[in-house]
Design an enzyme around this catalytic site. Structure first.
Site, PDB file in Angstrom:
ATOM      1  CG  HIS A 138      -1.657   1.292   1.405  1.00 56.14           C
ATOM      2  ND1 HIS A 138      -2.731   1.664   0.626  1.00 56.14           N
ATOM      3  CD2 HIS A 138      -1.447   2.323   2.270  1.00 56.14           C
ATOM      4  CE1 HIS A 138      -3.158   2.859   1.009  1.00 56.14           C
ATOM      5  NE2 HIS A 138      -2.392   3.280   1.997  1.00 56.14           N
ATOM      6  CG  HIS A 143       0.476   6.379   0.008  1.00 55.55           C
ATOM      7  ND1 HIS A 143      -0.316   7.501   0.043  1.00 55.55           N
ATOM      8  CD2 HIS A 143      -0.126   5.474   0.819  1.00 55.55           C
ATOM      9  CE1 HIS A 143      -1.359   7.298   0.846  1.00 55.55           C
ATOM     10  NE2 HIS A 143      -1.261   6.067   1.334  1.00 55.55           N
ATOM     11  CD  GLU A 199      -4.727   6.660   2.145  1.00 53.50           C
ATOM     12  OE1 GLU A 199      -4.716   5.782   1.274  1.00 53.50           O
ATOM     13  OE2 GLU A 199      -3.817   6.789   2.983  1.00 53.50           O
ATOM     14  CB  SER A 218      -2.472  -0.262  -2.711  1.00 52.00           C
ATOM     15  OG  SER A 218      -3.365   0.329  -1.794  1.00 52.00           O
TER      16      SER A 218
END
Ligand code: FE2
Length: 304
Positions: A138, A143, A199, A218
């Site tokens: 993730h 990111h 996010e 992700s």
């Protein structure tokens, strides 16, 4: 390192190295690369290979450029030092290994300093889709490629500056009960705005809707769902809506917000800062996410 620790690998929830760091109160740690098991690397490879075609189809161009410029190895879990060697010259950002949950102010202040708190454990190989907490896939695959884009990177720094503004405001308050009330509201507002953008954000582009939020980038199932499903409501991002909109983390998001560019997002985080200063985040709608005492303490500690 005792051989028993080598054998356990760095699997989420099962890594003795992480438990020891937490027990010792160490938040910022090194990435003990030799502790990853072959199973851990296999998990990375499987996650990467099934995401790759979905990234090509659904991810925004900044992310795809980022994946390319970081040169992430599809076969092996990346070393943060290698990632940073490519990342830092581009935007000054760097990934910093952490042992677990980072309290809200500490997290945002890291962003202000262009450091990204990065989980180094990886999910179990028998539950590729189950993610109760962030893992290295993730954080590094979802990111960090975004942090190669200058406009997006500046937006993250601006989130950090908002947290600093919040500290200055509550630090000047004398009534401790009112201070806690306001701070809870401000943290909730910031967490919601971060959630619906960094996010879970979508971008409107000439090639159609694309994903830029890392929770989506992700997630094998949700990246497709976010773009294709009729069950998702998608609206242009409005600050007043997003900061008052509760969210739940344990299922696919039914509501997502779109932006036209990262320059627009940067402007909106500037607007968030203005809202803060004008007291317009002091009473946002109750509900998720829950603001816990570690988050509150982190702000109060920084406020002095
Ligand atoms: Fe995240």
């Amino acid at each position: 390192m005792p051989s028993s620790l080598v054998e356990t690998g760095l699997t989420t929830g099962e890594a003795a190295f992480i438990e020891q760091a937490r027990a010792g109160g160490e938040l910022f740690i090194q990435q003990p690369y030799e502790l990853y098991s072959e199973e851990n690397h296999t998990t990375w490879r499987r996650l990467h290979s099934r995401m790759r075609p979905r990234w090509d189809r659904y991810a925004n161009e900044a992310f795809l450029r980022g994946i390319h410029s970081l040169g992430l190895d599809p076969q092996r879990i990346p070393q943060l030092a290698d990632v940073n060697r490519f990342l830092m010259p581009l935007t000054g950002f760097q990934a910093k290994a952490v042992s677990g949950y980072v309290p809200a102010y500490v997290f945002f202040d890291c962003l202000r300093q262009r450091r990204f708190p990065t989980t180094i454990t990886i999910r179990r190989g028998d539950s590729l889709d189950y993610l109760p907490e962030p893992d290295i896939f993730h954080d590094i695959a979802g990111h960090v490629p975004m942090h190669t884009d200058p406009a997006f990177a500046e937006t993250l720094v601006r989130f950090g500056e908002c947290a600093r503004t919040a500290c200055d405001l509550v630090g000047a308050m004398r009534d401790s009960e009112e201070r806690l009330h306001r701070l809870s509201s401000i943290i909730r507002a910031m967490a919601r705005f971060f959630w619906f953008t960094v996010e879970f954000g979508l971008m409107r582009t000439p090639k159609g809707l694309k994903v830029y939020g890392s929770g989506l980038l992700s997630s094998f199932g949700e990246i497709e769902h976010s773009i294709e499903s009729n069950e998702v409501q998608r609206f242009p991002l409005q600050l007043e809506w997003a900061v008052n909109q509760p969210f739940e983390i344990n299922h696919f998001q039914p509501l997502l917000f779109t932006v036209a560019s990262f320059d627009q997002l940067f402007e909106l985080v500037g607007e968030l800062d203005r809202c803060l200063r004008e007291g317009r985040l002091n009473n946002v709608a109750p509900g998720e996410p829950r603001v816990d005492e570690h988050d509150l303490d982190s702000f109060l500690h920084a406020a002095g």
